[in-house]
Design a protein around this motif. Structure first.
Motif, short mmCIF file in Angstrom:
data_model
loop_
_atom_site.label_atom_id
_atom_site.label_comp_id
_atom_site.label_asym_id
_atom_site.label_seq_id
_atom_site.Cartn_x
_atom_site.Cartn_y
_atom_site.Cartn_z
N PRO A 192 0.82 -1.21 0.00
CA PRO A 192 0.00 0.00 0.00
C PRO A 192 0.85 1.26 0.00
CG PRO A 192 0.14 -0.92 2.21
CD PRO A 192 0.84 -1.89 1.30
N ALA A 193 0.19 2.39 -0.08
CA ALA A 193 0.89 3.67 -0.04
C ALA A 193 1.44 3.94 1.34
CB ALA A 193 -0.07 4.79 -0.45
N LEU A 194 2.57 4.65 1.40
CA LEU A 194 3.09 5.07 2.69
C LEU A 194 2.29 6.26 3.20
CD1 LEU A 194 4.91 7.92 2.48
CD2 LEU A 194 6.57 6.39 1.48
N ASP A 195 2.33 6.45 4.50
CA ASP A 195 1.71 7.61 5.12
C ASP A 195 2.66 8.79 4.94
OD1 ASP A 195 0.61 9.56 6.70
OD2 ASP A 195 0.53 8.35 8.53
N THR A 196 2.28 9.75 4.12
CA THR A 196 3.19 10.85 3.80
C THR A 196 3.53 11.71 5.01
OG1 THR A 196 1.30 12.20 3.08
CG2 THR A 196 2.50 10.96 1.39
N HIS A 197 2.80 11.55 6.10
CA HIS A 197 3.13 12.32 7.31
C HIS A 197 4.51 11.96 7.85
CE1 HIS A 197 -1.31 12.87 7.28
NE2 HIS A 197 -0.99 14.07 7.75
N VAL A 198 4.97 10.73 7.56
CA VAL A 198 6.29 10.33 8.08
C VAL A 198 7.41 11.12 7.42
CG1 VAL A 198 5.45 7.99 8.53
CG2 VAL A 198 6.67 8.46 6.40
N LEU A 199 7.11 11.77 6.28
CA LEU A 199 8.12 12.54 5.56
C LEU A 199 8.23 13.98 6.04
CD1 LEU A 199 7.39 11.28 1.94
CD2 LEU A 199 9.50 10.91 3.21
N GLN A 200 7.35 14.39 6.96
CA GLN A 200 7.37 15.78 7.41
C GLN A 200 8.64 16.13 8.15
OE1 GLN A 200 3.72 16.30 9.61
NE2 GLN A 200 2.46 16.43 7.75
N ASP A 201 9.28 15.13 8.76
CA ASP A 201 10.57 15.32 9.42
C ASP A 201 11.42 14.09 9.11
OD1 ASP A 201 12.79 15.60 11.09
OD2 ASP A 201 11.62 16.55 12.68
N VAL A 202 12.52 14.29 8.41
CA VAL A 202 13.32 13.15 7.94
C VAL A 202 14.37 12.71 8.96
CG1 VAL A 202 12.99 13.81 5.53
CG2 VAL A 202 15.02 14.61 6.77
N THR A 203 14.41 13.35 10.13
CA THR A 203 15.45 13.03 11.12
C THR A 203 15.43 11.55 11.47
OG1 THR A 203 15.25 15.26 12.04
CG2 THR A 203 16.38 13.60 13.38
N ALA A 204 14.26 11.02 11.79
CA ALA A 204 14.16 9.62 12.16
C ALA A 204 14.39 8.72 10.95
CB ALA A 204 12.79 9.34 12.77
N LEU A 205 13.93 9.15 9.78
CA LEU A 205 14.10 8.34 8.57
C LEU A 205 15.57 8.14 8.22
CD1 LEU A 205 11.30 9.87 6.28
CD2 LEU A 205 11.19 7.79 7.66
N LYS A 206 16.39 9.14 8.51
CA LYS A 206 17.82 9.04 8.19
C LYS A 206 18.51 7.94 9.00
CE LYS A 206 18.75 13.76 6.59
NZ LYS A 206 19.55 14.99 6.81
N ARG A 207 17.91 7.55 10.09
CA ARG A 207 18.51 6.47 10.90
C ARG A 207 18.06 5.09 10.44
NH1 ARG A 207 17.32 10.34 15.11
NH2 ARG A 207 15.36 9.25 15.61
N MET A 208 17.16 5.04 9.48
CA MET A 208 16.62 3.77 9.01
C MET A 208 17.44 3.22 7.86
SD MET A 208 12.55 4.79 9.13
CE MET A 208 11.96 3.15 8.70
N LYS A 209 17.48 1.90 7.75
CA LYS A 209 18.15 1.25 6.64
C LYS A 209 17.25 1.26 5.41
CE LYS A 209 20.94 -1.83 9.54
NZ LYS A 209 21.27 -3.24 9.88
N ALA A 210 17.86 0.98 4.26
CA ALA A 210 17.12 1.04 3.01
C ALA A 210 15.92 0.10 3.02
CB ALA A 210 18.05 0.70 1.84
N GLY A 211 16.09 -1.09 3.57
CA GLY A 211 14.98 -2.04 3.62
C GLY A 211 13.84 -1.55 4.49
N GLU A 212 14.16 -0.87 5.56
CA GLU A 212 13.13 -0.32 6.43
C GLU A 212 12.37 0.81 5.74
OE1 GLU A 212 15.13 -1.01 10.82
OE2 GLU A 212 15.91 0.61 9.55
N LEU A 213 13.08 1.61 4.95
CA LEU A 213 12.41 2.67 4.20
C LEU A 213 11.47 2.08 3.15
CD1 LEU A 213 15.39 5.16 3.62
CD2 LEU A 213 13.48 5.43 5.21
N ARG A 214 11.92 1.04 2.46
CA ARG A 214 11.05 0.40 1.46
C ARG A 214 9.77 -0.12 2.10
NH1 ARG A 214 15.78 -2.14 -0.19
NH2 ARG A 214 15.07 -4.14 0.62
N ALA A 215 9.90 -0.69 3.28
CA ALA A 215 8.76 -1.31 3.94
C ALA A 215 7.69 -0.31 4.35
CB ALA A 215 9.23 -2.09 5.16
#
Length: 745
Positions: free
Chosen positions: A87-110
């Motif tokens: 399904p589509a990702l929740d675009t709200h998670v993109l409002q602040d990328v600080t936490a996303l930068k700590r995630m691995k590529a596979g976690e981002l895909r998921a």
């Protein structure tokens, strides 16, 4: 012994399904994948039943292929299935990328599919949703503000179709630049360059049907069971017909030694012994090894002299060069003994027919072009090109890459392979109705270097992840921070999207090949152009077909001449490809599942007729590069394991039990370093450091392997093949023990 038509000599074990062996458990993996796709079971089934595989480039259509009867489905394709059903990702998670930068590529895909255009500007904590009009206007404005020389496009495979590649390269030229490149060149540009110069063609000269019944199949610098697992079924049937398999590699790959083919009852039960012989060479020692083999063939008169005389040129120069190369040098640089080279030469000499298969273990060196030319020398010397059950195969790892360059998605060639120059640019300008640039564009590494120096204003990436595919990630990250605008056209999040913008970063949501309206085509390793229909089912947010996105960018940039770049539909694109690429004649008639056309026919260079100016195949006098290992150093190569390109799909490789942090090492080297299995070691090159755990494997002493992309920190960004610009994915490293107890360092 034969039992019910089965050949027990090829069995690995009497234990059903290899229970207790280190091997993939295909059936349990299939159940897990079915569970992952439980929210879209009908869509998943339609994709598998009707679509053309978006994994490797073997060209499985639905549940079948062009080589044999029966169901044909591999785990690479199944593991990619979720990218098409999630399904589509929740675009709200993109409002602040600080936490996303700590995630691995596979976690981002998921997190899910990209559903809407998103924008992040300098100083923003993250991305905000924008409309397609806002996205297109912003991109068009940046393109108009710069000059074509400072504009760059890059496409990776990710299931991209020929139609997308064609429109992308036409868009780049419409915008005035030849700075367009694709992932295929990072893998097999040495193959295309070397084969074009020696044979006049730059693709596999045979079909997969030629594997089955060939006397000998040689894998050199290739781990097909890991990267193209569908091939193991071909090898099973080849073994049933008496084919011998030889492997030239530093590491004795378990998947090439034995495999349990899940769709063949006998093999699924008892496994299949594949390779009959392994020849261990140093990393980078293939050319020296092949030169030694050729010396033996010449000394023993094991040549196809009639073929050489009637169909080739340059053999005397090669013979003279080899005569001046002492055995001591060839043994030292190859890592193989003169006797081993003789044993290999005898195997080749006994084979009336043979197929040679290679991949990135050959190409991704600073002398990759010469490596491939050495393979061509062997093939020409034995006359194993252009006849049944024979050929040379640069096996492709991605479903879309064979066609990418053929339809023009490269910086120095137009569609059909025409070189970029004033004459060809003028001819193309007349066909397309706009001025086509006549200057040679930048390749991928040159784009990154230019971006690093501040010489790229707009960097447009469709798929791909430079951070995880190129050497020296720190250098690459800085380069990505420099362009005023970065555009990332993709279906999921990647780590490179999160690199901070100089001014603006835009994310464009793309559709998969199965969602592309009007369907699309891919070109397989064996040159089959195959139609993959649009699959009925859910669509994600406002995502668009990738060819349409490129077209819209061009139209929005120069609306006054938008009619020159407009395509009504995918069929319109195929009609134009057939005109622009003569070899692709027939693509315009592919309209439904199962439709395919093989350009060049089943074999290229049939009867020894080569596509060179004089119709001859060319030998190449080659001198092996200096390949000596300094005292205290090791040859390091980077390997793949449980992954598709840079998309890591598991923490453990089921073919050999290796974890991502493992350092493959021989028992002899471990003893010299006073380390044991599981100990932590530090690898240090001239570029960086990497910590890993020792894993003892059957590998040539003084050679070690680590996984890619983790090992990229050890690679030099300024080491590449001068003939084609492909990076060297190998390095010299030192190894030091960190802790002897096996715990964390």
């Amino acid at each position: 012994m034969k039992i019910l038509g089965w050949n027990t000599a090829h069995w690995v074990s009497l234990i059903p399904n290899g229970i207790g062996h280190i091997k993939p458990n295909h059936y349990s993996e299939m159940l897990r994948i079915a569970w992952q796709n439980r929210d879209q079971p009908l869509l998943a089934w339609r994709i598998l039943r009707d679509g053309v595989c978006d994994g490797c480039a073997l060209g499985t259509t639905g549940l079948h292929d062009f080589t044999m009867k029966g169901v044909h489905l591999c785990m690479v394709r199944l593991h990619l299935l979720r990218l098409n059903t999630m399904p589509a990702l929740d675009t709200h998670v993109l409002q602040d990328v600080t936490a996303l930068k700590r995630m691995k590529a596979g976690e981002l895909r998921a997190l899910g599919r990209l559903p809407y255009p998103m924008m992040r500007e300098r100083g923003d904590a993250g991305f905000r949703r924008i409309t397609w009009d806002q996205a297109l206007d912003t991109i068009a404005s940046h393109i108009r503000r710069t000059v074509p020389e400072r504009l760059a496009f890059y496409l990776t495979s990710r299931g991209i179709t020929n139609e997308v590649y064609y429109v992308a390269q036409k868009t780049a030229r419409f915008l005035g630049t030849n700075n367009i490149d694709n992932a295929a060149r990072i893998c097999h540009s040495p193959s295309t360059v070397a084969m074009k110069q020696t044979l006049g063609v730059s693709a596999s000269t045979c079909s997969y049907k030629d594997w089955i019944g060939s006397d000998l199949i040689i894998f050199i610098g290739s781990d097909a069971p890991n990267n193209q697992p569908v091939t193991t079924k071909y090898l099973y049937y080849a073994k049933q017909q008496g084919t011998r398999i030889a492997v030239v590699n530093p590491y004795r790959e378990p998947g090439l030694e034995r495999y349990w083919v899940p769709s063949v009852f006998e093999s699924a039960l008892f496994g299949t012994r594949l390779a009959d012989d392994f020849f261990h060479v140093h990393t980078g020692g293939d050319l020296a090894f092949l030169n030694g083999v050729l010396k033996h063939l010449i000394d023993n008169n094991w040549l196809d002299e009639r073929f050489i005389r009637e169909h080739t040129a340059g053999f005397d120069a090669l013979k003279a060069e080899l005569a001046g190369q002492p055995w001591e040098m060839l043994e030292r640089f190859s890592g193989a003994s003169r006797a081993e080279m003789l044993r290999f030469a005898e195997m080749v000499a006994r084979a009336r027919s043979a197929v040679i298969v290679w991949s990135m273990g050959i190409t991704q060196h600073d002398h990759g072009v010469e490596n491939v030319k050495a393979i061509m020398n062997l093939a020409l010397a034995r006359g194993i090109i252009g006849r049944e059950k024979c050929g040379v195969v640069p096996i492709r790892g991605h479903s879309g890459v064979q066609g990418s360059a053929e339809v023009g998605c490269v910086p120095w060639n137009f569609p059909g392979g025409d070189p970029v120059n004033a004459e060809t640019a003028a001819r193309l300008s007349g066909r397309w109705g706009f001025d086509v640039p006549a200057w040679s564009g930048k390749a991928c590494l040159e784009m990154i270097d230019a971006a690093h120096e501040g010489d790229v204003d707009v960097l447009y990436s469709a798929g791909g992840n430079f951070l995880e595919t190129l050497p020296d990630p720190q250098y690459v990250q800085y380069a990505l921070e420099r362009p005023r605008l970065r555009v990332h056209q993709d279906i999921v999040l990647t780590t490179q999207m999160l690199v901070d913008p100089a001014e603006t970063v835009i994310l464009l949501p793309a559709q998969t090949r199965y969602e592309q309206r009007g369907g699309g085509t891919e070109t397989s390793t064996e040159r089959q152009i195959i139609f993959s229909p649009e699959i009925r089912g859910r669509r994600i947010g406002e995502s668009k077909p990738e060819w349409e996105i490129f077209m819209l960018v061009a139209e929005r940039t120069y609306p006054d001449r938008s009619h020159l770049i407009h395509f009504r539909d995918a069929q319109h694109i195929r009609d134009e490809i057939a005109q622009a690429v003569p070899a692709y004649e027939g693509i315009q008639r592919l309209r439904k599942k199962g439709d395919a056309v093989q350009w060049g026919g089943q074999r290229l260079c049939e009867g020894g007729r080569f596509k060179t100016p004089d119709g001859k195949g060319y030998f190449s006098p080659l001198r092996p590069p200096e390949n000596a290992i300094p005292a205290g150093w090791f040859f390091l190569s980077t390997r793949r394991g449980k992954q598709f390109n840079s998309m890591v799909q598991g923490a453990r490789d089921p073919l050999n039990g290796a974890k991502r942090e493992d350092v493959f090492m021989s028992a002899e080297d471990a003893q010299s370093l006073s380390v044991r299995e599981g100990d932590w070691v530090l690898l240090r090159s001239g570029s960086g450091e990497l910590r890993g755990r020792v894993k003892l494997v059957p590998i040539k002493p003084r050679n070690i392997q680590v996984h890619w992309p983790e090992g990229n920190v050890l690679l030099r960004r300024d080491t590449y093949d001068p003939a084609c610009g492909v990076p060297d994915y190998n390095a010299l490293v030192q190894v030091a023990a960190l802790q002897m107890a096996g715990g964390a360092p």
